[in-house]
Design an enzyme around this catalytic site. Structure first.
Site, PDB file in Angstrom:
ATOM      1  CE  LYS A 200      -3.751   2.299   2.496  1.00  0.00           C
ATOM      2  NZ  LYS A 200      -4.626   2.239   3.690  1.00  0.00           N
ATOM      3  CE  LYS A 252      -6.500   1.862  -0.634  1.00  0.00           C
ATOM      4  NZ  LYS A 252      -7.235   1.801   0.653  1.00  0.00           N
TER       5      LYS A 252
END
Length: 328
Positions: A200, A252
């Site tokens: 992320k 992400k």
């Protein structure tokens, strides 16, 4: 006669292109992120995410039913509490907005869909960070990794008790997957899965999401989310999460990190997810509103590219809409 090879033969008709397509996009591969908020009496539009709302507990059930009917693979729940404090106490409150929503959805739909929960504190803390703050020897505030792990454990147990099938630790704390897995197993939740937000990035694409959850964050999350310049770091993070027992791993954002997604897919022996985040959604909406792009075509192209790069599962705010289109 030259040319001897004519690849265009396989592009001649829509039926031919469908026959030889290398990558498919199916409703079951799509997960719909949803927001549920305290202290509202009707769904509240999110200005930077056209078509997305903060739901009431009642409207959440209606929208979930529509998404499930469309064929989506799962729902990812985020809570927007009316009260926040330093340690995010609402995160593990059984009567808190997120756990209440999970319990209602599980009671209504049982195992008809996969209920996922965001296992992170940022929506619940008054400072907007994903962890517990402490002060170091030099008087500077830091995210206390190990104190945060205990809060994640508390939150994970509450979400599992409420009925989540999958927990999504997204805070990028070191050891979060191992801590949650050990706690779940010790409490008898051995069948509850973990979708680790393993890679992320500290991205500029999260702006609309912060509106969606009413974030109070000032500053940034660069001490715990990854630097956009780094690629090898993602492989290390994914490898650690796999070793700690992650059942699925996540990259992400998606669209600006397709190279990372491809490498993660190549090394992972569990399903790989990618999150088409709020900024990706908002940019397509804005360009389409200006008449610069074909919105429907761009949505399908963007999702197909994420699948092509290696994602087995795609989280997107278009999940229900696209699933319905694909089903037709």
């Amino acid at each position: 006669m030259f040319p001897d090879h004519r690849p265009r033969r396989l592009r001649t008709t829509p039926a031919m292109r469908r026959l030889v397509a290398e990558t498919s996009l199916e409703p079951r591969q799509l997960v719909l992120p949803m927001f549920v908020a305290d202290d509202i009496s009707a769904p509240r539009p999110i200005s930077s995410l056209p078509g997305v709302v903060q739901h009431t507990q009642e409207s959440l059930l209606v929208a979930a039913a529509e998404a499930i009917e469309a064929g989506v693979g799962g729902l990812m729940l985020f809570g927007v509490p009316g009260h926040r404090d330093a340690v995010g106490s609402g995160a593990d409150d059984p009567d808190g907005v997120l756990n209440q929503a999970l319990a209602s959805l599980r009671a209504e739909f049982g195992d008809d869909t996969v209920l996922m929960a965001d296992t992170c504190l940022d929506e619940f803390t008054d400072h907007g960070h994903c962890g517990v703050l402490s002060v170091d020897a030099n008087g500077r505030q830091r995210i206390d990794n190990d104190a945060t792990l205990q809060r994640y454990v508390d939150m994970a147990l509450a979400q599992a008790e409420a009925g989540a099938h999958v927990l999504g630790p997204s805070g990028m704390m070191d050891g979060q997957v191992g801590a949650i897995r050990a706690a779940l197993d010790a409490a008898g939740f051995r069948h509850t899965s973990i979708l680790a937000y393993s890679a992320k990035y500290a991205s500029a694409l999260y702006g609309p999401f912060r509106e969606a959850v009413g974030s109070t964050l000032t500053g940034d999350r660069k001490t715990y989310q990854q630097d956009a310049a780094n690629r090898r770091e993602s492989i290390r993070e994914v490898s650690l999460d796999l070793a700690e027992g992650a059942d699925m791993v996540m990259v992400k954002p998606a669209s600006l990190y397709l190279d990372v997604l491809r490498e993660v897919a190549d090394i992972s022996d569990v399903p790989v997810a990618a999150y088409q985040v709020s900024g990706e959604y908002a940019m397509i909406c804005a360009a389409a509103e200006k008449g610069w792009i074909d919105k429907d075509a761009m949505i399908l192209e963007s999702l197909t590219s994420i699948r092509r790069a290696g994602a087995d599962i795609v989280l997107t705010y278009w999940a229900a809409e696209v699933a319905a289109r694909l089903s037709r």
